[in-house]
Every structure is written in C-alpha cells, then in structure tokens.
Motif scaffolding. Structure first.
Motif, PDB file in Angstrom:
ATOM      1  N   ALA A 121      -3.335   4.689  -8.611  1.00  0.00           N
ATOM      2  CA  ALA A 121      -4.433   3.971  -8.562  1.00  0.00           C
ATOM      3  C   ALA A 121      -4.893   3.804  -7.156  1.00  0.00           C
TER       4      ALA A 121
ATOM      5  N   PHE B 240      -7.479   2.273  -4.889  1.00  0.00           N
ATOM      6  CA  PHE B 240      -8.259   1.240  -4.063  1.00  0.00           C
ATOM      7  C   PHE B 240      -8.774   1.349  -2.600  1.00  0.00           C
ATOM      8  N   THR B 241      -7.778   2.029  -1.707  1.00  0.00           N
ATOM      9  CA  THR B 241      -8.127   2.294  -0.560  1.00  0.00           C
ATOM     10  C   THR B 241      -9.056   3.225  -0.084  1.00  0.00           C
TER      11      THR B 241
ATOM     12  N   GLY C 271      -9.460  -1.021   3.442  1.00  0.00           N
ATOM     13  CA  GLY C 271      -8.114  -1.042   3.294  1.00  0.00           C
ATOM     14  C   GLY C 271      -7.569  -2.314   2.733  1.00  0.00           C
ATOM     15  N   SER C 272      -7.298  -3.129   3.747  1.00  0.00           N
ATOM     16  CA  SER C 272      -6.892  -4.774   3.312  1.00  0.00           C
ATOM     17  C   SER C 272      -7.854  -5.360   2.511  1.00  0.00           C
TER      18      SER C 272
ATOM     19  N   PHE D   2      -5.020   7.542   1.427  1.00  0.00           N
ATOM     20  CA  PHE D   2      -3.662   7.146   1.262  1.00  0.00           C
ATOM     21  C   PHE D   2      -3.302   7.054  -0.240  1.00  0.00           C
ATOM     22  N   ILE D   3      -3.701   7.928  -1.306  1.00  0.00           N
ATOM     23  CA  ILE D   3      -3.337   7.563  -2.509  1.00  0.00           C
ATOM     24  C   ILE D   3      -2.048   8.005  -2.914  1.00  0.00           C
ATOM     25  N   THR D   4      -0.914   7.424  -3.426  1.00  0.00           N
ATOM     26  CA  THR D   4       0.235   7.761  -3.953  1.00  0.00           C
ATOM     27  C   THR D   4       0.171   8.612  -5.174  1.00  0.00           C
TER      28      THR D   4
ATOM     29  N   ILE E  48       3.727  -2.301   3.999  1.00  0.00           N
ATOM     30  CA  ILE E  48       2.173  -1.853   4.366  1.00  0.00           C
ATOM     31  C   ILE E  48       1.658  -1.853   3.019  1.00  0.00           C
ATOM     32  N   TYR E  49       2.099  -0.862   2.064  1.00  0.00           N
ATOM     33  CA  TYR E  49       1.184  -0.536   1.025  1.00  0.00           C
ATOM     34  C   TYR E  49       1.286  -1.956  -0.190  1.00  0.00           C
TER      35      TYR E  49
ATOM     36  N   THR F  98      -0.476  -5.316   2.731  1.00  0.00           N
ATOM     37  CA  THR F  98       0.299  -5.670   4.109  1.00  0.00           C
ATOM     38  C   THR F  98       1.015  -6.922   4.491  1.00  0.00           C
TER      39      THR F  98
ATOM     40  N   GLU G 102       0.845  -9.124   6.354  1.00  0.00           N
ATOM     41  CA  GLU G 102      -0.352 -10.094   6.617  1.00  0.00           C
ATOM     42  C   GLU G 102      -0.949 -10.462   5.588  1.00  0.00           C
TER      43      GLU G 102
ATOM     44  N   ASN H 155      -1.514 -14.272   3.742  1.00  0.00           N
ATOM     45  CA  ASN H 155      -2.710 -15.073   3.732  1.00  0.00           C
ATOM     46  C   ASN H 155      -2.800 -15.559   2.156  1.00  0.00           C
TER      47      ASN H 155
HETATM   48  C1  LIG Z   1       2.524   5.933   1.999  1.00  0.00           C
HETATM   49  C2  LIG Z   1       1.416   4.979   1.531  1.00  0.00           C
HETATM   50  C3  LIG Z   1       0.976   5.018   0.233  1.00  0.00           C
HETATM   51  C4  LIG Z   1      -0.184   4.409  -0.212  1.00  0.00           C
HETATM   52  N1  LIG Z   1      -0.660   4.592  -1.697  1.00  0.00           N
HETATM   53  C5  LIG Z   1      -1.750   3.816  -1.896  1.00  0.00           C
HETATM   54  C6  LIG Z   1      -2.267   3.903  -3.081  1.00  0.00           C
HETATM   55  O1  LIG Z   1      -1.665   4.463  -4.185  1.00  0.00           O
HETATM   56  N2  LIG Z   1      -3.454   3.544  -3.549  1.00  0.00           N
HETATM   57  C7  LIG Z   1      -4.130   2.789  -2.869  1.00  0.00           C
HETATM   58  O2  LIG Z   1      -5.308   2.281  -3.212  1.00  0.00           O
HETATM   59  N3  LIG Z   1      -3.507   2.617  -1.336  1.00  0.00           N
HETATM   60  C8  LIG Z   1      -2.556   3.083  -0.866  1.00  0.00           C
HETATM   61  N4  LIG Z   1      -2.168   2.980   0.200  1.00  0.00           N
HETATM   62  C9  LIG Z   1      -2.935   2.180   1.204  1.00  0.00           C
HETATM   63  C10 LIG Z   1      -2.571   0.936   1.610  1.00  0.00           C
HETATM   64  O3  LIG Z   1      -2.455  -0.002   0.435  1.00  0.00           O
HETATM   65  C11 LIG Z   1      -3.387   0.445   2.898  1.00  0.00           C
HETATM   66  O4  LIG Z   1      -2.671   1.328   3.895  1.00  0.00           O
HETATM   67  C12 LIG Z   1      -3.028  -0.930   3.222  1.00  0.00           C
HETATM   68  O5  LIG Z   1      -3.505  -1.749   2.061  1.00  0.00           O
HETATM   69  C13 LIG Z   1      -3.522  -1.447   4.358  1.00  0.00           C
HETATM   70  O6  LIG Z   1      -5.024  -0.925   4.654  1.00  0.00           O
HETATM   71  P1  LIG Z   1      -5.409  -0.258   5.840  1.00  0.00           P
HETATM   72  O7  LIG Z   1      -4.449   0.915   6.137  1.00  0.00           O
HETATM   73  O8  LIG Z   1      -6.696   0.302   5.816  1.00  0.00           O
HETATM   74  O9  LIG Z   1      -5.012  -1.176   7.188  1.00  0.00           O
HETATM   75  P2  LIG Z   1      -6.271  -2.431   7.754  1.00  0.00           P
HETATM   76  O10 LIG Z   1      -6.651  -3.202   6.513  1.00  0.00           O
HETATM   77  O11 LIG Z   1      -7.095  -1.728   8.506  1.00  0.00           O
HETATM   78  O12 LIG Z   1      -5.280  -3.227   8.382  1.00  0.00           O
HETATM   79  C14 LIG Z   1      -4.779  -2.968   9.806  1.00  0.00           C
HETATM   80  C15 LIG Z   1      -3.898  -4.260  10.407  1.00  0.00           C
HETATM   81  O13 LIG Z   1      -4.784  -5.313  10.317  1.00  0.00           O
HETATM   82  C16 LIG Z   1      -4.168  -6.307   9.390  1.00  0.00           C
HETATM   83  N5  LIG Z   1      -5.344  -7.092   8.665  1.00  0.00           N
HETATM   84  C17 LIG Z   1      -6.263  -6.773   8.114  1.00  0.00           C
HETATM   85  N6  LIG Z   1      -7.054  -7.760   7.631  1.00  0.00           N
HETATM   86  C18 LIG Z   1      -6.385  -8.810   7.939  1.00  0.00           C
HETATM   87  C19 LIG Z   1      -6.536 -10.379   7.553  1.00  0.00           C
HETATM   88  N7  LIG Z   1      -7.371 -10.546   6.814  1.00  0.00           N
HETATM   89  N8  LIG Z   1      -5.584 -11.173   7.934  1.00  0.00           N
HETATM   90  C20 LIG Z   1      -4.577 -10.789   8.818  1.00  0.00           C
HETATM   91  N9  LIG Z   1      -4.242  -9.496   9.165  1.00  0.00           N
HETATM   92  C21 LIG Z   1      -5.138  -8.421   8.722  1.00  0.00           C
HETATM   93  C22 LIG Z   1      -3.289  -5.748   8.493  1.00  0.00           C
HETATM   94  O14 LIG Z   1      -2.316  -6.438   7.875  1.00  0.00           O
HETATM   95  C23 LIG Z   1      -2.822  -4.606   9.266  1.00  0.00           C
HETATM   96  O15 LIG Z   1      -1.732  -4.945   9.905  1.00  0.00           O
HETATM   97  C24 LIG Z   1      -0.741   3.583   0.508  1.00  0.00           C
HETATM   98  C25 LIG Z   1      -0.404   3.451   2.157  1.00  0.00           C
HETATM   99  C26 LIG Z   1       0.592   4.416   2.494  1.00  0.00           C
HETATM  100  C27 LIG Z   1       0.888   3.933   3.897  1.00  0.00           C
END
Ligand SMILES: Cc1cc2nc3c(=O)[nH]c(=O)nc-3n(C[C@H](O)[C@H](O)[C@H](O)COP(=O)(O)OP(=O)(O)OC[C@H]3O[C@@H](n4cnc5c(N)ncnc54)[C@H](O)[C@@H]3O)c2cc1C
Length: 383
Positions: A123, A125-126, A131-132, A156-158, A363-364, A367, A369, A373
């Motif tokens: 899937a 999304f990112t 991201g978040s 970052f898509i698994t 993280i995935y 996160t 945080e 929320n």
């Molecule tokens: C190994 C791996 C596999 C993954 N697989 C998938 C996948 O299959 N599909 C997919 O779609 N994604 C995948 N991801 C992505 C993962 O879901 C995102 O990395 C994650 O959701 C965080 O998004 P970001 O990395 O952009 O961090 P950001 O959103 O930039 O966040 C950075 C920091 O800010 C904090 N933060 C952000 N917004 C807020 C808020 N409103 N309140 C408090 N804190 C906040 C976060 O908690 C984090 O600590 C994967 C990631 C990894 C590392």
C-alpha cells in the motif's frame, strides 16, 4: 471476563510457533539481514500452511479467521525471529484493503494468489511531501474515458520491489475542499507501463523486507481498479489502519518477547564476580520490568484484536496497542543489548538485530506521535 484463548486459537498459535521454530534458523535470518533478501521460500511455506491468508475470507483462499488469530500467528513468528517474522507478515501487507473494499472481481483476482503465497501486496500512502499527514496527496489519478491516468511518486513503500499489486492513495478530485475528501484508493499492478520501483536505500533494520521509491508516469489502469468508493480513500485508509496497526503491535510484541527470551537464557549462564547475572538483584528487577511490559503489551494487543473482531473497529484502542507494544519492544530490545554487555553489541547474539528490526514499529503505519494524537483526540476531541 475470560482471558483464555480458545482451544482453536491455542492450536493456531502452536502451529505458527512450530513452523517458525522448525524453519527459522539463526543462520538464515542473518543471511537475509546481511544480504537484504526477502525470505521468499519461507513466505511460500507459511502460505502453504494457511498462515499468510489466516484472516482472509475462506471463499478467497484464506482461512477465514479474525484479527486475533492473525495476531497470534504474527506474534509467534516474530518471537522466533522478528526479522523473518515481520518480513513474512508484511509479505501480504495491505491485502486487507482489497478484502475490506474490493469488488467480488478484485477479491477473486488477487486474494487467492495472496493466500497461496504467489502474490505479494503493498500500500502506497507516503509521498516525499506527505508522510504523517495523508490528508492530501500529490499523486493524481485523473479519469480519461474508462481509465485512470496516474502520475506521482511514493516513498518508503514496503514490498515495492516485489509486490504484484499495490493500493495507491491518489488525488482524484483536485478541487475537493478539504482535500482529503478528494482522495481514492486505486489498485495498480506493478507490471503496468510507466510504473517504476527503485530501492529506497540502505536502512537500519528490516532488511528482509524491501522498501522502495515508486514513480508513476502516465500509468493507465481501468476505472474498475478503484478500491471502494471514489473520493473515500482517506476514510478507507483510516479504516484499514484500525486493523493493520494491531498487526504492527503483534510484530512488536513478538519482537519484545524474542529479545526477552535471549536475555533470560543469557543471564542464567553468564557468570561475573563468582555469581550468575541472574543472581544479581539489578538483573532480576530488569527481568521483572521486561516481563511486566510484555504482559501489558500482550493484553492490550489481544484486546484490540478481539475488540476489532467482536465489536468493530476502535481506532483509539488500535493506536494504544501499536504505541504501547512498539515502545515496549524498543525499550526491551535496547535493555537486552545492555544486559548482554559486549556480546549484545555483536551480530552473532541477535539482540542488536532485534533492536534494529523492531525500531520501525514506532514509525510505520503512523508514528508513535500520530498514535498519541489519535488516542488524545478520542479523549479531548479533535484539536
Ligand atoms: C521501513 C519502512 C517501511 C515503510 N512502509 C511503508 C509502506 O508500505 N507504505 C507507506 O505508505 N509508507 C510506508 N512507510 C512510511 C511511514 O509510514 C512514514 O515514514 C511515517 O508515516 C512517517 O512519515 P514521515 O517519514 O514523512 O515523517 P514525518 O511525517 O515528516 O514526521 C517526522 C516526525 O514528526 C512527527 N510529527 C509529524 N506530524 C506530527 C503531528 N501532527 N504531531 C506530532 N508529531 C508529528 C512524527 O511523529 C515524526 O517523529 C514506511 C517507512 C519505513 C521506515
């Protein structure tokens, strides 16, 4: 209130443990970690035993069990080895999106192949700038006749390098206000023209699972690849997370137990100052802390899964399970390294790898945080 698993659930738990205990070797786990290879043979064997499609419906090749049984399988495999267990659990990642929202044709096309281990899923999304916050997407899917034309990139898509089909969250209504009302989930077969996947680069752990950057340039899919309803993709994604976050909690729970098991056997045999480490009160207290955290993580994870199966989705409880179990796993794996001393720092003794593997559970799929929320907004209302 009954805290006992049923006989059938215990049998499923035992089958998953027997499989992992018999098939997962330390050498193979290390090989997958060091060579960054997906344990495809084990994924297929697990599928052959019904462990991959455990909570897919029987009419589509699955075993027809609920989330709790899927949690038991995932926990048992991750307890034996989190790297291998997580990779196998993730092999069918997001097939639940198809099970939850797919049409009869979509379910028949994909789910039996997932259950048999012949098709991996994912899937997306990112995105680089989302991201978040998945309330808006830069990836667009515009209708042209009977097709969607998809453009954008995901990060970052698994399973990005080995999945046969991936559910993409795309923008289908550019004018929607707020934007999350204009997002849709669309199944994209990875052999479509214009689809490109590249490795996202070296990462801390989870080396047995590929993580990719995906680029879509004028990828055309039939409108029948829409999953669920057009412009409801954001809400459907949250619905999917209600279950999938509990599976991540199970990955973490099994990983925590894996680190703990290694600590217990180590402190019973390691002697310093003429005594076993297990005879030191500081060790005993650390063991007691770890055991208590694991018990609490197990209770909340099973409760979240049971609630999902019997009462329906409870986003706050799913987030609590993921947040708590993931934190417990990271703390326990970190403490395990400390308790093994220099040996803990060396690959041979596994706990450093366990730490690297479980770290991602915070993280995935949202996160730590973001889980907080969700929990807080359930108590205090949306801020
Ligand atoms: C190994 C791996 C596999 C993954 N697989 C998938 C996948 O299959 N599909 C997919 O779609 N994604 C995948 N991801 C992505 C993962 O879901 C995102 O990395 C994650 O959701 C965080 O998004 P970001 O990395 O952009 O961090 P950001 O959103 O930039 O966040 C950075 C920091 O800010 C904090 N933060 C952000 N917004 C807020 C808020 N409103 N309140 C408090 N804190 C906040 C976060 O908690 C984090 O600590 C994967 C990631 C990894 C590392």
């Amino acid at each position: 209130m009954d805290f006992e698993l049923t006989k059938e659930q215990k049998a499923i738990q035992k089958a998953a443990w027997d499989f992992a205990n018999g098939e997962f070797t330390k050498e193979y786990a290390l090989e997958c970690d060091q060579n960054h290879t997906f344990p495809e043979d084990l994924f297929k064997k697990a599928a052959g035993l019904g462990l991959v499609g455990i909570h897919l419906p029987e009419e589509y090749g699955g075993q027809g069990y609920g989330l709790l049984e899927a949690v038991l399988v995932c926990e048992a495999m991750c307890r034996k080895d989190p790297g291998l267990g997580m990779a196998i659990n993730l092999g069918a990642f997001a097939s639940q999106i198809i099970a939850l929202f797919g049409t009869e044709e979509q379910k028949l096309a994909y789910l039996p192949q997932v259950a048999s281990g012949d098709l991996m899923t994912g899937a997306a999304f990112t995105e680089p700038d989302h991201g978040s916050d998945i309330t808006d997407m830069a990836t667009t899917a515009m209708r042209e006749g009977g097709e969607y034309v998809i453009n954008g990139s995901k990060t970052f898509i698994t399973n990005g390098l080995n999945a046969g089909v991936i559910s993409f969250l795309c923008k289908t209504d550019l004018k929607a206000n707020p934007p999350h009302r204009g997002l849709s989930l669309i199944a994209v077969e990875t052999n479509r023209e214009g689809f490109e996947a590249t490795d996202a680069g070296p990462k801390m752990g989870l080396h047995g699972s590929t993580t990719a950057e995906l680029s879509l340039k004028n990828v055309r899919v039939p409108v029948s690849n829409l999953l669920g309803q057009e412009n409801r993709g954001f809400y459907q994604s949250l619905e999917f997370f209600n279950g999938s976050r509990v599976e991540v909690a199970a990955q973490a729970l099994g990983g925590a137990q894996a680190a703990f098991d290694r600590v217990v056997s180590y402190v019973k045999q390691r002697q310093q100052f003429g005594r076993r480490l297990a005879d030191l009160q500081v060790t005993q207290h650390k063991v007691a802390d770890m055991a208590t955290k694991i018990e609490a993580a197990r209770l909340i994870t099973y409760k979240a899964a049971w609630t999902y199966d019997n009462k329906g989705p409870n986003p706050s409880l799913s987030s609590m399970a993921k947040f708590y179990a993931a934190r417990a796993a990271v703390e326990i794996a970190d403490e395990a390294i400390q308790m093994l001393g220099g040996n803990g720092y060396f690959t041979e003794n596994e706990v450093e790898r366990i730490f690297r593997d479980v770290r991602v559970t915070e993280i995935y799929e949202g996160t730590r945080e973001i889980q907080k929320n969700t929990i807080a907004s359930n108590i205090l209302g949306k801020q």
